[in-house]
Design a protein around this motif. Structure first.
Motif, PDB file in Angstrom:
ATOM      1  N   ASP A  97      -2.918   7.258   3.474  1.00 42.99           N
ATOM      2  CA  ASP A  97      -2.560   5.774   3.992  1.00 42.99           C
ATOM      3  C   ASP A  97      -3.430   5.551   5.522  1.00 42.99           C
ATOM      4  O   ASP A  97      -3.582   4.578   5.750  1.00 42.99           O
ATOM      5  CB  ASP A  97      -1.169   5.482   4.149  1.00 42.99           C
TER       6      ASP A  97
ATOM      7  N   LEU B   2       0.631  -1.170  -0.025  1.00 40.42           N
ATOM      8  CA  LEU B   2       0.030  -0.003  -0.123  1.00 40.42           C
ATOM      9  C   LEU B   2       0.900   1.121   0.031  1.00 40.42           C
ATOM     10  O   LEU B   2       0.495   2.220  -0.281  1.00 40.42           O
ATOM     11  CB  LEU B   2      -1.073   0.055   1.148  1.00 40.42           C
ATOM     12  N   THR B   3       2.043   1.054   0.768  1.00 38.84           N
ATOM     13  CA  THR B   3       2.693   2.480   1.037  1.00 38.84           C
ATOM     14  C   THR B   3       4.131   2.125   0.141  1.00 38.84           C
ATOM     15  O   THR B   3       4.571   0.973   0.046  1.00 38.84           O
ATOM     16  CB  THR B   3       3.002   2.908   2.194  1.00 38.84           C
TER      17      THR B   3
ATOM     18  N   ARG C 135      -8.029   0.945  -2.652  1.00 37.68           N
ATOM     19  CA  ARG C 135      -9.505   1.627  -2.750  1.00 37.68           C
ATOM     20  C   ARG C 135      -9.483   2.488  -3.887  1.00 37.68           C
ATOM     21  O   ARG C 135     -10.745   2.418  -4.608  1.00 37.68           O
ATOM     22  CB  ARG C 135      -9.834   2.492  -1.573  1.00 37.68           C
TER      23      ARG C 135
ATOM     24  N   ARG D 184      -6.075   5.155  -0.419  1.00 43.62           N
ATOM     25  CA  ARG D 184      -5.380   3.900  -0.528  1.00 43.62           C
ATOM     26  C   ARG D 184      -5.299   3.785  -1.706  1.00 43.62           C
ATOM     27  O   ARG D 184      -6.058   3.710  -2.576  1.00 43.62           O
ATOM     28  CB  ARG D 184      -5.738   3.035   0.733  1.00 43.62           C
ATOM     29  N   ARG D 185      -4.050   2.882  -2.062  1.00 42.99           N
ATOM     30  CA  ARG D 185      -3.977   2.134  -3.364  1.00 42.99           C
ATOM     31  C   ARG D 185      -4.894   1.382  -3.722  1.00 42.99           C
ATOM     32  O   ARG D 185      -5.591   1.198  -4.731  1.00 42.99           O
ATOM     33  CB  ARG D 185      -2.601   1.491  -3.697  1.00 42.99           C
TER      34      ARG D 185
ATOM     35  N   TRP E  50      -8.186  -6.182  -4.463  1.00 45.41           N
ATOM     36  CA  TRP E  50      -7.050  -5.621  -4.614  1.00 45.41           C
ATOM     37  C   TRP E  50      -5.643  -6.656  -4.884  1.00 45.41           C
ATOM     38  O   TRP E  50      -4.854  -6.890  -5.679  1.00 45.41           O
ATOM     39  CB  TRP E  50      -6.499  -4.103  -4.034  1.00 45.41           C
TER      40      TRP E  50
END
Lengths: 278, 899
Positions: B793, A185-186, B875, B872-873, A260
């Motif tokens: 995030d 995600l980060t 979503r 967030r990536r 995802w």
């Protein structure tokens, strides 16, 4: 953090400690797992450093990684050129959420034994067909594939007292080509998906050795798909993933939604396929 | 077993406990520079070297350090002989609050060959180091050997980038934070916390706990005053509902405190906590704010008296509400040629100030004075409420803060001082309570999660005709800051636009979840996200450039501020720089600098958003300053406001030095101590410079006049007689001015994964006269970084049982150096008529426009409007896939076939 219920920290004495393992005991490797979470049931830590296992031993059979080998030691390993698959070691080490400072203490065995889906040493060793040698209470060893030791989120097949002695990456796997992909995600965050692909000798897109895809982090336990006929087509690969993993099989935690992760898994798998087909 | 720390061999009798980590062992040996940020190996604040290799000492079994050379920040160098890395952090001011600094310095000093790093390599090396204040630019500068500090010029200190006075102590680990002292006979407190979201204690048995060796005291709801109060602190205690008891027979959220155990060690106190037996009657709970308002919902404070507790309607879980109409919004919408509307959800986040909550209480003066040393932004307000709760005269209670390791609003609360004070009064011994990082997430405070609906109308030429804001705020189990945050959310977000027709409907409700509280922006970060997103959509509908649309509609000097009322209040245009800020961002984005998109499959877009912030809270904000010329020629300045990384300690000295025509080194600052001055409302609502700085300026000017009147001979005569020359001044925080911030982004979005890359980030800030350019720039950068975490995030996630699942820094995704790009900071040139020396606040404000500017850029790039934070990536990818954006992998082909 302080583990305030611990009354003793004693050197482990090898097999004898395995036999004497009691409720409230825990194996202490690097400490980065044990000391990171409160656990009031702990009474005694059995220090594996005392056993002084050689961290990395290369033999004709493959590379034996002691459970106490630190990630720093593994990352610094000068891999022989006959084992090109070890080219993914560095990238797997860098997939650990902790920086090089944590590498100094965290161990390969500890990372596997905490059983986290995103444990990059699980990804690496499962992806390179690693087998665990496990000391059992009452004497004797058992051998199990890494993918059969990590069986769920924070769960392993290790019985109380069982001690992971080492993980051996077989030479046959190491002679192959390997590649990895990681997503999070980060930037530089905990893995939401970490995939390792491996192509056995003889290399080649078609008619070569078997192609193996190991999926971790996006699923609760490692899953390996094997294509005996060599590198599959993108469609074959995707169909196999879809057959092996239903949408509900993907891991759900704060590091990514299952939907995802399923998408990433399929995308990264295709990238790996393309890389090893080239 | 022998230990060697910072070159000193410890006596052979000194041994760690078997389960002790190296961090606490080192602190036991006086190495207080070794800090606890997380205690789980994630934040890096505890970094030390073992045989030269940097490790996280919280993860390191202390026993294992035997026979090895351990080096801490205190052994690396000293103020008079700093290590080169410490020197580098000083000359770039690579710190603000300073709590993370030891970790960064020790990590940098342990990198090995010292060769310069950049880009990803540097970010990777520091991915286990968390700085919450700086946004990492100043740290990158330090690591690159950049010098940003300037030299002082006596009498002209203001306007220069002078270093923080505590810098030499901070970079060498000598600066004393809240818990960096060890009074003799110190006792430790641990808390039993609730396993239920809503339950009543049928009975509680402390017998076994009291029998644990070392346990001195157990406090339950049966042992403490029953006074109702609020943990939220404001100048007037009437601003918050009286809905909290020190310890209550009813718990209303998971991890609420149930009992306190005091013992001679943390271990014994924890053992005592485990030995307490509670018979629980579990009650139904509600976690969702909409469900909480529905008829028949479980009531969080149903037994409270609405008037006595100042709760709008306890029978509906309603803490407060606002329903206002200015002008004729319906007519405004009827006249509109275009209407844009959206519903938005803004999440719960945590402050993650690196120093957790903690306090130590003890008695002195023969037991007549209670001292509380605590990590607070509001020592005076804590003192006042403690006196009320304990039934003491305020003059018998001293509350003070040493250096505070970050706050961001989280320390505008009374969360541990009451219990340590009670225990110290019972036991007549010093008592300490230190929150764990997990307690910060589960039992401190968060931002208020909100659902917001915004509707805006405009004419075809782009003039706003009506504005409507509806919000539902979830304050959690207690109402601290609940109503005030709601009101603030509805104010400047709308008032910045020149529109007479405005409807506001706000509600704030209780749920059985961790309480929300004050957090940087105080409601505005939520509402500005919603309003600025809809402004962007409206401009797009009309085909008007979003900056031009704002230029056409924002307030200008002479306009009224219209939001919940169109009546004038005490906010004035002391200066106005919004026009400049908009132009600065337009120019910056038009520059062709910034990164290129990583590849052709990335979608690129630009977005802007603005924020307005009143300088200080409504209803006044009091600050006292006392300044004296001492017989030795030194100047002593006493203020009540607290330094917690916001830079006020630096600026107050600059203000005083400028007034007196001396250098800042002549001035010794005493701050955040109820014994130092009569009163200060505290370091919140962006008041540290604007309000408290004004008091300092007035006092220092008075002293300058006095000295001039006395003449050199007169001054010398008094000095010879051993007399101090003292002046004091106050400021009440009214009238207030307004400040502005505009943020612009250019981003690239990869539809295939949902990844967002920031190609360009620029913020223009209207800070009035910039007192300390480097420090003010760092405030803007730090606010931007914190907001980027919140935008992309961070989220405090709560499960179906009301438990926080993101209760450590491994699952709560805070921004590392790898996330945070450089942000160019451009200042408007204004001089404020109300602020000290023309200055305006710049502490909360930079946070507010970041998330909507980013959302607007993502909207521009992808065509999809983000309506939920964080973006967030996963979503974002899901939103793009559902909207059919090309490139997500869902539209066609074998990989997407099953999605």
């Amino acid at each position: 953090m302080d583990l305030n219920t611990v009354e003793q920290l004693v050197p482990a004495s090898g097999r004898a400690s395995v036999d004497a393992f009691a409720p409230g005991d825990a194996w202490l490797a690097g400490g980065s797992g044990l000391f990171a979470a409160p656990n009031p049931s702990l009474r005694r830590l059995l220090d594996l450093h005392a056993l002084d296992w050689p961290p990395l031993t290369a033999t004709a059979d493959g590379l034996e990684i002691a459970a106490t080998c630190t990630i720093a030691q593994l990352a610094a390993y000068a891999a022989p050129t006959r084992w090109p698959a070890l080219g993914i070691v560095r990238a797997c080490c860098e997939s650990l959420r902790g920086s090089f400072k944590v590498w100094h203490v965290a161990t390969v065995g500890g990372n596997v034994c905490v059983g986290l889906p995103a444990g990059p040493m699980t990804s690496l060793t499962a992806g390179l067909a690693g087998t665990c040698r496990i000391w059992q209470p009452g004497g004797g060893d058992r051998v199990a594939a890494v993918a059969d030791v990590v069986i769920g989120d924070g769960r392993t097949s290790l019985a109380p007292g069982e001690l992971l002695r080492s993980i051996t990456l077989p030479a046959a796997a190491l002679r192959g080509r390997a590649a990895m992909r990681q997503a999070s995600l980060t930037p530089m965050g905990r893995s939401a998906a970490l995939l390792v692909a491996r192509l056995d000798e003889p290399h080649g897109a078609r008619g070569g050795g078997a192609f193996h895809l190991t999926i971790t982090a996006s699923v609760p336990r490692p899953r390996t798909l094997r294509f005996a006929g060599g590198v599959p087509s993108s469609a074959e690969l995707d169909a196999a993933i879809e057959q092996a993993l239903a949408p509900g099989d993907y891991f759900d935690d704060p590091h990514g939604t299952p939907r995802w992760r399923r998408h990433l898994t399929r995308r990264l798998a295709r990238e790996l396929r393309d890389e090893l087909a080239a | 077993m022998s230990f060697r720390i910072d070159g000193d061999d410890l006596p052979a009798t000194v041994r760690p406990r078997p389960g002790q980590c190296l961090r606490t062992f080192l602190r036991d040996q006086g190495r207080m520079g070794v800090k606890k940020g997380c205690d789980t190996g994630d934040c890096g604040a505890c970094t030390v070297h073992v045989d030269g290799a940097p490790v996280h000492s919280c993860l390191y079994p202390a026993v294992r350090a035997a026979g090895h050379e351990v080096t801490t920040i205190m052994g690396l160098g000293a103020p008079e002989a700093p290590h080169p890395v410490q020197q580098a952090f000083l000359q770039a001011q690579g710190f603000q609050c300073g709590f993370c600094t030891a970790g960064f310095v020790m990590t940098a000093a342990g990198l090995g060959d010292g060769r310069p790093m950049g880009g990803d390599e540097l970010a990777r090396a520091f991915k286990s180091n968390l700085c919450r204040c700086t946004g990492y630019r100043a740290i990158r500068d330090a690591l690159a050997g950049v010098r940003t500090v300037e030299d002082d010029v006596p009498g002209a200190s203001v306007g220069r980038s002078l270093p923080a006075p505590a810098g030499p102590e901070i970079v060498t680990g000598r600066a004393e934070f809240t818990l960096d002292h060890a009074p003799a006979g110190l006792l430790h407190m641990a808390l039993l916390r609730s396993p239920h979201a809503h339950a009543r204690i049928r009975s509680i048995d402390t017998t076994a706990a009291l029998a644990v060796p070392g346990v001195e005291l157990v406090l339950t709801h049966e042992d403490v005053p029953g006074t109702l109060y609020s943990t939220g602190r404001h100048s007037s205690r009437l601003d918050d509902p009286d809905d909290t008891r020190i310890l209550d027979a009813v718990v209303r959220h998971r991890e609420q405190r149930v009992a306190a155990v005091v013992a001679d060690s943390v271990a014994a106190a924890e053992a005592g906590v485990r030995a307490i037996l509670v018979d629980w009657e579990v009650l139904p709970a509600v976690f969702d704010p909409e469900e909480a308002l529905a008829p028949g919902a479980p009531l969080v404070h149903g037994e409270k008296d609405a008037a006595a507790s100042r709760i709008a309607d306890p029978s509906r879980n309603l803490v407060g509400e606002v329903h206002t109409v200015c002008g004729d919004p319906d007519a405004g919408f009827a006249r509109a040629d275009a209407i844009a509307e959206g519903t938005f959800h803004v999440q719960r986040i945590q402050h993650v100030h690196l120093e957790t909550h903690g306090a130590t209480a003890w008695l002195d003066r023969g037991g007549s004075r209670l001292n509380v040393r605590t990590s607070t932004q509001v020592p005076f307000l804590v003192r006042d409420e403690l006196a009320l709760l304990l039934g003491r005269e305020p003059s018998t209670v001293r509350v003070f803060a040493a250096r505070v390791g970050g706050g961001f609003g989280g320390k505008q609360e009374l969360l541990c001082e009451d219990l340590v004070a009670l225990a110290a009064l019972r036991l007549h011994r010093p008592v300490r309570l230190e929150f764990s990082r997990a307690e910060q997430f589960t039992a401190a405070t968060t931002r208020h999660p909100m659902r917001l609906r915004v509707r805006l109308g405009a004419t075809a030429s782009g003039d706003l005709t009506a504005m409507e804001l509806e919000l539902l705020s979830n304050t959690g189990a207690y109402g601290n800051h609940g109503a005030a945050v709601m009101f603030h959310a509805c104010n400047e977000s709308l008032g910045v636009y020149r529109c007479e027709h405005v409807r506001v409907d706000g509600q704030v409700v209780y749920t059985h979840t961790v309480p929300a509280g004050a957090l940087r922006g105080y409601g505005l970060s939520q509402s500005i996200f919603a309003v600025e997103s809809v402004v962007d959509d409206l401009a797009r509908q009309l085909g008007i450039d979003p900056i031009a649309f704002r230029e056409r509609n924002v307030v200008r000097p002479g306009d009224r501020f219209v939001a919940m009322t169109d009546e004038p209040d005490d906010v004035e245009f002391g200066s106005y720089g919004l026009d400049q800020c908009l132009a600065l961002v337009r120019d910056a984005l038009a520059d062709d600098t910034g990164d290129e998109a990583p590849g052709p499959e990335w979608l690129v877009g630009e977005g802007v958003a603005l924020g307005m912030l009143d300088a200080g809270p409504p209803g006044g904000h009091h600050a006292d300053a006392r300044i004296s010329l001492e017989p030795d020629g030194g100047v002593r300045l006493a203020v009540g406001t607290a330094e917690f990384g916001n830079g006020t300690a630096t600026v107050h000295r600059q203000i005083a030095a400028t007034a007196l025509g001396v250098g800042v080194d002549a001035i010794t600052l005493v701050a955040s101590d109820t014994a130092a001055v009569a009163h200060d409302s505290g370091a919140f609502a962006s008041a540290g410079v604007f309000v408290a700085g004004r008091a300092t300026w007035l006092a220092a000017q008075a002293l300058a006049s006095r000295l001039a009147a006395l003449g050199q001979a007169g001054v010398a005569e008094l000095a010879a007689a051993g007399e101090s020359i003292v002046e004091a001044a106050s400021f009440t925080g009214s009238p207030r001015s307004v400040g502005f911030n505009v943020h612009g982004f250019r981003v690239a979005v990869l539809p295939a994964t949902g990844e967002v890359r920031i190609l360009r980030s620029v913020q223009a800030a209207d800070a009035g006269v910039v007192m300390n350019p480097a420090q003010c720039r760092a405030q803007v950068e730090g606010g931007t970084a914190q907001a980027l975490g919140a935008a992309l995030d961070e989220e405090v996630l709560i499960d179906g049982s009301g438990a926080v699942v993101t209760a450590d820094l491994r699952t709560y995704n805070w921004p590392t150096m790898a996330l945070v790009p450089p942000t160019e900071v451009r200042f408007a040139e204004t001089h404020d008529a109300l602020g000290p020396l023309g200055a305006k606040p710049m502490s909360e404000a930079p946070f507010n426009p970041v998330a909507p500017a980013l959302a607007n850029a993502i909207r521009a790039a992808t065509g999809v409007r983000p309506t939920r934070l964080p973006m967030r990536r996963d979503r974002l990818w899901e939103a793009l896939a559902d909207a059919g954006v090309p490139g997500t992998g869902v539209e066609a082909g074998p990989v997407g076939a099953g999605d």
